[in-house]
Design a protein around this motif. Structure first.
Motif, PDB file in Angstrom:
ATOM      1  N   LEU A  63       0.832  -1.203   0.000  1.00 13.75           N
ATOM      2  CA  LEU A  63       0.000   0.000   0.000  1.00 13.75           C
ATOM      3  C   LEU A  63       0.869   1.256   0.000  1.00 13.75           C
ATOM      4  O   LEU A  63       0.626   2.196  -0.766  1.00 13.75           O
ATOM      5  CB  LEU A  63      -0.846  -0.046   1.271  1.00 13.75           C
ATOM      6  N   ASP A  64       1.887   1.284   0.856  1.00 17.65           N
ATOM      7  CA  ASP A  64       2.788   2.432   0.915  1.00 17.65           C
ATOM      8  C   ASP A  64       3.444   2.647  -0.437  1.00 17.65           C
ATOM      9  O   ASP A  64       3.606   3.772  -0.907  1.00 17.65           O
ATOM     10  CB  ASP A  64       3.867   2.223   1.988  1.00 17.65           C
ATOM     11  N   PHE A  65       3.816   1.554  -1.076  1.00 21.68           N
ATOM     12  CA  PHE A  65       4.496   1.645  -2.371  1.00 21.68           C
ATOM     13  C   PHE A  65       3.556   2.220  -3.437  1.00 21.68           C
ATOM     14  O   PHE A  65       3.949   3.060  -4.235  1.00 21.68           O
ATOM     15  CB  PHE A  65       4.984   0.250  -2.792  1.00 21.68           C
ATOM     16  N   ASN A  66       2.305   1.791  -3.419  1.00 28.31           N
ATOM     17  CA  ASN A  66       1.374   2.182  -4.487  1.00 28.31           C
ATOM     18  C   ASN A  66       0.600   3.469  -4.204  1.00 28.31           C
ATOM     19  O   ASN A  66       0.204   4.171  -5.123  1.00 28.31           O
ATOM     20  CB  ASN A  66       0.363   1.059  -4.736  1.00 28.31           C
ATOM     21  N   CYS A  67       0.345   3.757  -2.942  1.00 24.94           N
ATOM     22  CA  CYS A  67      -0.536   4.893  -2.613  1.00 24.94           C
ATOM     23  C   CYS A  67       0.147   5.930  -1.726  1.00 24.94           C
ATOM     24  O   CYS A  67      -0.482   6.915  -1.358  1.00 24.94           O
ATOM     25  CB  CYS A  67      -1.777   4.418  -1.878  1.00 24.94           C
ATOM     26  N   GLY A  68       1.391   5.685  -1.329  1.00 21.00           N
ATOM     27  CA  GLY A  68       2.039   6.615  -0.408  1.00 21.00           C
ATOM     28  C   GLY A  68       1.331   6.576   0.938  1.00 21.00           C
ATOM     29  O   GLY A  68       0.731   5.569   1.302  1.00 21.00           O
ATOM     30  N   ASN A  69       1.344   7.703   1.617  1.00 24.17           N
ATOM     31  CA  ASN A  69       0.790   7.751   2.972  1.00 24.17           C
ATOM     32  C   ASN A  69      -0.715   8.055   2.957  1.00 24.17           C
ATOM     33  O   ASN A  69      -1.169   9.074   3.448  1.00 24.17           O
ATOM     34  CB  ASN A  69       1.566   8.812   3.773  1.00 24.17           C
ATOM     35  N   VAL A  70      -1.486   7.147   2.400  1.00 24.89           N
ATOM     36  CA  VAL A  70      -2.925   7.364   2.253  1.00 24.89           C
ATOM     37  C   VAL A  70      -3.630   7.033   3.591  1.00 24.89           C
ATOM     38  O   VAL A  70      -3.178   6.156   4.327  1.00 24.89           O
ATOM     39  CB  VAL A  70      -3.437   6.471   1.085  1.00 24.89           C
ATOM     40  N   PRO A  71      -4.734   7.748   3.943  1.00 26.83           N
ATOM     41  CA  PRO A  71      -5.464   7.405   5.166  1.00 26.83           C
ATOM     42  C   PRO A  71      -5.926   5.947   5.135  1.00 26.83           C
ATOM     43  O   PRO A  71      -6.436   5.475   4.118  1.00 26.83           O
ATOM     44  CB  PRO A  71      -6.676   8.347   5.133  1.00 26.83           C
ATOM     45  N   LYS A  72      -5.705   5.257   6.266  1.00 24.05           N
ATOM     46  CA  LYS A  72      -6.059   3.834   6.288  1.00 24.05           C
ATOM     47  C   LYS A  72      -6.447   3.381   7.692  1.00 24.05           C
ATOM     48  O   LYS A  72      -6.051   3.996   8.682  1.00 24.05           O
ATOM     49  CB  LYS A  72      -4.909   2.972   5.761  1.00 24.05           C
ATOM     50  N   GLU A 114     -15.197   6.641  10.240  1.00 23.71           N
ATOM     51  CA  GLU A 114     -13.869   7.038  10.742  1.00 23.71           C
ATOM     52  C   GLU A 114     -12.907   7.252   9.578  1.00 23.71           C
ATOM     53  O   GLU A 114     -12.135   8.219   9.546  1.00 23.71           O
ATOM     54  CB  GLU A 114     -13.321   5.961  11.688  1.00 23.71           C
ATOM     55  N   LEU A 115     -12.986   6.350   8.595  1.00 22.41           N
ATOM     56  CA  LEU A 115     -12.095   6.495   7.438  1.00 22.41           C
ATOM     57  C   LEU A 115     -12.424   7.778   6.671  1.00 22.41           C
ATOM     58  O   LEU A 115     -11.524   8.522   6.270  1.00 22.41           O
ATOM     59  CB  LEU A 115     -12.226   5.258   6.529  1.00 22.41           C
ATOM     60  N   ALA A 116     -13.721   8.056   6.500  1.00 24.03           N
ATOM     61  CA  ALA A 116     -14.125   9.287   5.802  1.00 24.03           C
ATOM     62  C   ALA A 116     -13.591  10.512   6.542  1.00 24.03           C
ATOM     63  O   ALA A 116     -13.090  11.465   5.927  1.00 24.03           O
ATOM     64  CB  ALA A 116     -15.644   9.353   5.694  1.00 24.03           C
ATOM     65  N   LYS A 117     -13.650  10.486   7.879  1.00 26.18           N
ATOM     66  CA  LYS A 117     -13.145  11.620   8.668  1.00 26.18           C
ATOM     67  C   LYS A 117     -11.640  11.785   8.480  1.00 26.18           C
ATOM     68  O   LYS A 117     -11.120  12.899   8.382  1.00 26.18           O
ATOM     69  CB  LYS A 117     -13.461  11.424  10.150  1.00 26.18           C
ATOM     70  N   LEU A 118     -10.923  10.652   8.447  1.00 23.41           N
ATOM     71  CA  LEU A 118      -9.479  10.718   8.248  1.00 23.41           C
ATOM     72  C   LEU A 118      -9.148  11.341   6.890  1.00 23.41           C
ATOM     73  O   LEU A 118      -8.224  12.144   6.761  1.00 23.41           O
ATOM     74  CB  LEU A 118      -8.858   9.307   8.304  1.00 23.41           C
ATOM     75  N   ILE A 119      -9.941  10.967   5.881  1.00 18.97           N
ATOM     76  CA  ILE A 119      -9.683  11.492   4.525  1.00 18.97           C
ATOM     77  C   ILE A 119      -9.951  12.997   4.485  1.00 18.97           C
ATOM     78  O   ILE A 119      -9.169  13.777   3.944  1.00 18.97           O
ATOM     79  CB  ILE A 119     -10.555  10.761   3.479  1.00 18.97           C
ATOM     80  N   ILE A 120     -11.074  13.409   5.109  1.00 21.90           N
ATOM     81  CA  ILE A 120     -11.403  14.840   5.105  1.00 21.90           C
ATOM     82  C   ILE A 120     -10.339  15.631   5.864  1.00 21.90           C
ATOM     83  O   ILE A 120      -9.893  16.686   5.414  1.00 21.90           O
ATOM     84  CB  ILE A 120     -12.795  15.095   5.722  1.00 21.90           C
ATOM     85  N   SER A 121      -9.913  15.087   6.985  1.00 20.57           N
ATOM     86  CA  SER A 121      -8.922  15.811   7.774  1.00 20.57           C
ATOM     87  C   SER A 121      -7.598  15.925   6.999  1.00 20.57           C
ATOM     88  O   SER A 121      -6.942  16.956   7.015  1.00 20.57           O
ATOM     89  CB  SER A 121      -8.778  15.131   9.127  1.00 20.57           C
ATOM     90  N   ARG A 122      -7.258  14.853   6.274  1.00 18.77           N
ATOM     91  CA  ARG A 122      -6.055  14.916   5.429  1.00 18.77           C
ATOM     92  C   ARG A 122      -6.211  15.981   4.345  1.00 18.77           C
ATOM     93  O   ARG A 122      -5.301  16.747   4.063  1.00 18.77           O
ATOM     94  CB  ARG A 122      -5.821  13.538   4.796  1.00 18.77           C
ATOM     95  N   SER A 123      -7.401  16.019   3.724  1.00 18.95           N
ATOM     96  CA  SER A 123      -7.607  16.978   2.632  1.00 18.95           C
ATOM     97  C   SER A 123      -7.619  18.412   3.180  1.00 18.95           C
ATOM     98  O   SER A 123      -7.124  19.332   2.533  1.00 18.95           O
ATOM     99  CB  SER A 123      -8.866  16.626   1.847  1.00 18.95           C
ATOM    100  N   ASN A 124      -8.157  18.613   4.400  1.00 17.77           N
ATOM    101  CA  ASN A 124      -8.129  19.951   5.009  1.00 17.77           C
ATOM    102  C   ASN A 124      -6.701  20.413   5.265  1.00 17.77           C
ATOM    103  O   ASN A 124      -6.346  21.562   5.006  1.00 17.77           O
ATOM    104  CB  ASN A 124      -8.906  19.952   6.322  1.00 17.77           C
ATOM    105  N   LYS A 125      -5.877  19.479   5.782  1.00 20.76           N
ATOM    106  CA  LYS A 125      -4.475  19.826   6.062  1.00 20.76           C
ATOM    107  C   LYS A 125      -3.757  20.178   4.770  1.00 20.76           C
ATOM    108  O   LYS A 125      -2.967  21.109   4.702  1.00 20.76           O
ATOM    109  CB  LYS A 125      -3.766  18.638   6.726  1.00 20.76           C
ATOM    110  N   PHE A 126      -4.046  19.410   3.721  1.00 20.04           N
ATOM    111  CA  PHE A 126      -3.413  19.623   2.422  1.00 20.04           C
ATOM    112  C   PHE A 126      -3.775  21.005   1.876  1.00 20.04           C
ATOM    113  O   PHE A 126      -2.938  21.760   1.428  1.00 20.04           O
ATOM    114  CB  PHE A 126      -3.877  18.514   1.471  1.00 20.04           C
ATOM    115  N   ARG A 127      -5.089  21.339   2.011  1.00 20.02           N
ATOM    116  CA  ARG A 127      -5.540  22.646   1.501  1.00 20.02           C
ATOM    117  C   ARG A 127      -4.924  23.787   2.294  1.00 20.02           C
ATOM    118  O   ARG A 127      -4.533  24.812   1.748  1.00 20.02           O
ATOM    119  CB  ARG A 127      -7.062  22.727   1.559  1.00 20.02           C
ATOM    120  N   ALA A 128      -4.839  23.593   3.620  1.00 23.63           N
ATOM    121  CA  ALA A 128      -4.259  24.644   4.470  1.00 23.63           C
ATOM    122  C   ALA A 128      -2.797  24.854   4.111  1.00 23.63           C
ATOM    123  O   ALA A 128      -2.322  25.996   4.028  1.00 23.63           O
ATOM    124  CB  ALA A 128      -4.390  24.238   5.940  1.00 23.63           C
TER     125      ALA A 128
END
Ligand code: G3D
Ligand code: MG
Length: 220
Positions: free
Chosen positions: A144-153, A201-215
């Motif tokens: 997973l790390d190889f193919n998707c990097g540090n994706v929420p999981k 929980e996974l959806a929240k992790l994804i949103i929080s990642r996307s918020n950090k990315f946008r910030a």
């Protein structure tokens, strides 16, 4: 039916169908979200979520339970990827989740990278009654790390309804997940226990990642 030799998991027809389904769902979700709400505060997301893990860990069953609210122990495995859509509302966000199932193709190392492509979040599933599926988590995380990097999981221990057959205690799952800096949950696709909670929980992790990315991007 898709053929492995075509080198693609998502044939054109399936991709077009997915696009149509998402458009339809987004349209109705926009209309629904407008009723009695301040539209400026509603944010729309579309996520691609995938499930990885050993064959028979329960990936297909978890997806079916979440999307269709059913569990079919006689489910016939198919060759090919299928997708399912589910809508989720979280605070000010309307989320359309597209969940991709491998249809048993987790067995084929050569085509999994295409399944990973573009995934926003991942369930890494093991079976709490199978030591082997737990021992293989290292392999799934590395791939997973190889193919998707540090994706929420989230690491998910499934089949907790089989209490008498359990060989992986919750503490072992928790410890492994902590060591790998990943969240951990336990589910039963059979009873439905914790399935919706894990997806939320996974959806929240994804949103929080996307918020950090946008910030971070806004700061540049
Ligand atoms: P996979 O997609 O990871 O390969 P499946 O796994 O979802 O196809 O499930 C493999 C088998 O485990 C299926 O049994 C399914 O019914 C069963 N299973 C999945 N989740 C659970 C669960 O939470 N509890 C129990 N008791 N069984 C589960 P069969 O017999 O159809 O092969
Ligand atoms: Mg499956």
């Amino acid at each position: 039916m898709k053929h492995i030799s075509q080198g693609t998991l998502f044939d054109k027809k399936e991709t077009e169908k997915l696009k149509r389904d998402v458009r339809k769902m987004m349209t109705s979700s926009i209309i629904n979200s407008l009723v009695g709400r301040d539209v400026r505060k509603v944010r729309q997301f579309i996520f691609k979520i995938i499930a990885v893990g050993d064959g028979t860990a329960g990936k297909t069953s978890i997806i079916r339970r979440y999307v269709h609210e059913e569990f079919d122990s006689k489910y016939i495995k198919t060759i090919g990827v299928s997708h399912a859509l589910k809508r989720l509302c979280l605070n000010d966000a309307e989320i359309t989740i597209t969940i991709w199932d491998t249809g048993g193709q987790e067995l084929f190392d050569c085509i999994r990278p295409q399944y990973y492509r573009g995934a926003h979040g991942v369930l890494i599933v093991y079976d709490v009654t199978s030591q082997e599926s737990f021992d293989h988590l290292d392999k799934w995380i590395a791939e997973l790390d190889f193919n998707c990097g540090n994706v929420p999981k989230i690491i998910v221990g499934n089949k907790i309804d089989l209490t008498g057959e359990r060989v992986i205690p919750p503490e072992a799952g928790e410890k492994y997940a902590r060591q790998n800096f990943v969240s951990h949950s336990e589910t039963s696709a059979k009873t439905g226990e914790n399935i919706a909670e894990v997806m939320e929980e996974l959806a929240k992790l994804i949103i929080s990642r996307s918020n950090k990315f946008r910030a971070a991007r806004a700061k540049k």
